[in-house]
Design a protein around this motif. Structure first.
Motif, short mmCIF file in Angstrom:
data_model
loop_
_atom_site.label_atom_id
_atom_site.label_comp_id
_atom_site.label_asym_id
_atom_site.label_seq_id
_atom_site.Cartn_x
_atom_site.Cartn_y
_atom_site.Cartn_z
N UNK A 136 0.84 -1.19 0.00
CA UNK A 136 0.00 0.00 0.00
C UNK A 136 0.88 1.24 0.00
N UNK A 137 0.42 2.28 -0.65
CA UNK A 137 1.17 3.53 -0.71
C UNK A 137 0.99 4.31 0.59
N UNK A 138 2.09 4.75 1.16
CA UNK A 138 2.06 5.60 2.36
C UNK A 138 2.33 7.03 1.91
N UNK A 139 1.44 7.93 2.25
CA UNK A 139 1.61 9.34 1.85
C UNK A 139 2.95 9.88 2.32
N UNK A 140 3.60 10.63 1.45
CA UNK A 140 4.87 11.26 1.83
C UNK A 140 4.67 12.18 3.03
N UNK A 196 6.02 18.91 7.28
CA UNK A 196 6.00 18.63 5.85
C UNK A 196 6.47 19.89 5.14
N UNK A 197 7.76 19.90 4.78
CA UNK A 197 8.31 21.05 4.08
C UNK A 197 9.35 20.58 3.08
N UNK A 198 9.94 21.51 2.36
CA UNK A 198 10.89 21.15 1.31
C UNK A 198 12.09 20.41 1.87
N UNK A 199 12.64 20.87 3.02
CA UNK A 199 13.78 20.19 3.63
C UNK A 199 13.43 18.73 3.92
N UNK A 200 12.27 18.52 4.55
CA UNK A 200 11.87 17.16 4.92
C UNK A 200 11.65 16.31 3.68
N UNK A 201 11.05 16.89 2.64
CA UNK A 201 10.79 16.12 1.42
C UNK A 201 12.10 15.68 0.77
N UNK A 250 11.09 -3.91 -3.82
CA UNK A 250 11.30 -2.57 -4.36
C UNK A 250 10.51 -1.56 -3.56
N UNK A 251 11.02 -0.34 -3.52
CA UNK A 251 10.28 0.77 -2.92
C UNK A 251 9.89 1.68 -4.07
N UNK A 252 8.59 1.70 -4.36
CA UNK A 252 8.08 2.43 -5.51
C UNK A 252 7.69 3.85 -5.13
N UNK A 253 8.02 4.77 -5.99
CA UNK A 253 7.66 6.18 -5.78
C UNK A 253 6.38 6.47 -6.54
N UNK A 254 5.29 6.69 -5.81
CA UNK A 254 4.05 7.12 -6.43
C UNK A 254 4.10 8.64 -6.52
N UNK A 255 4.53 9.14 -7.65
CA UNK A 255 4.84 10.56 -7.81
C UNK A 255 3.68 11.45 -7.34
N UNK A 256 4.04 12.37 -6.46
CA UNK A 256 3.05 13.30 -5.95
C UNK A 256 2.20 12.74 -4.83
N UNK A 257 2.42 11.46 -4.48
CA UNK A 257 1.61 10.83 -3.43
C UNK A 257 2.48 10.33 -2.29
#
Length: 229
Positions: free
Chosen positions: A170-174, A185-190, A211-218
């Motif tokens: 399952x995708x975990x929100x960034x 949740x800021x640019x440094x943390x991202x 694998x650790x998949x990047x769900x872009x924007x999520x």
């Protein structure tokens, strides 16, 4: 029982103000003026939270944190720092810091952060998570594999991998991951999150089905593919 705060700060005026503020909130406060004295105080009496300046004489806050983490992985540690660059912040978290405040700061924010650390950083029961043929042991913060040398993870790496392992498939929100680890949740943390995910991918490279998949924007998802029998 009142919670005990260890304040390690070489500025005597700031130390007095912070100490009095925390005492008014019902905390028992011990103080030290440098990293060496802070380590000695922690070894003698312990603490429920450590609040430590970074720039100090004799031993800075980062070195003190590194040595304390060799014997205690769990005590919450909040850095007070005049440094605000991403490299300095990441270094603090890599050494086992749980949060940081950039000087100058408001006393109310410090109190809120300390109370949040006390609520969140409760010792968890020992837990092990299976990730393919890897095992994440949270009691030792080690990633183990039957054919390769185990890896000692940093506190952030272990917490991040644990959260992904608890939500495998399952995708975990960034934002969820950043607030869990850095409370923001800021640019440094991202940027930091992206870097830590890159490290975890490297650690898990021996199992092609992981694998650790990047769900872009999520966010991110830990995927574990079952190998055919």
């Amino acid at each position: 029982m009142d919670k005990r705060i260890l304040l390690v700060e070489d500025d005597s005026t700031l130390s007095m103000i912070v100490s009095e503020t925390l005492q008014r909130e019902g905390f028992v406060v011990a103080t030290a003026a440098n990293g060496e004295d802070g380590m000695e105080e922690f070894a003698r009496r312990g603490a429920d939270v450590i609040v430590a300046d970074v720039m100090m004489p004799r031993m800075d806050g980062f070195e003190m944190a590194r040595r304390i983490r060799q014997t205690d992985r769990n005590v919450p540690l909040l850095f007070l720092t005049a440094k605000s660059s991403i490299d300095d912040i990441v270094e603090g978290f890599e050494l086992g810091g749980n949060d940081y405040l950039t000087k100058p700061f408001r006393m109310l924010e410090l109190v809120v952060r300390v109370k949040a650390l006390l609520r969140r950083c409760v010792l968890e029961p020992e837990a092990r998570f299976s990730i393919g043929r890897y095992t994440l042991d949270m009691s030792t913060q080690r990633l183990e594999h039957p054919e390769y040398r185990s890896i000692e993870l940093s506190q952030i790496e272990a917490r991040l991998l644990k959260e992904l392992a608890m939500n495998v498939g399952s995708t975990v929100d960034a934002s969820t991951l950043m607030r869990l680890i850095w409370q923001r949740d800021d640019l440094y943390s991202r940027n930091s999150l992206h870097g830590f995910v890159h490290k975890l991918r490297h650690y898990l490279r021996h199992e092609p089905g992981i694998s650790i998949l990047n769900r872009r924007g999520v966010g991110y998802m830990l995927a574990v593919r079952r190998e055919p029998m």
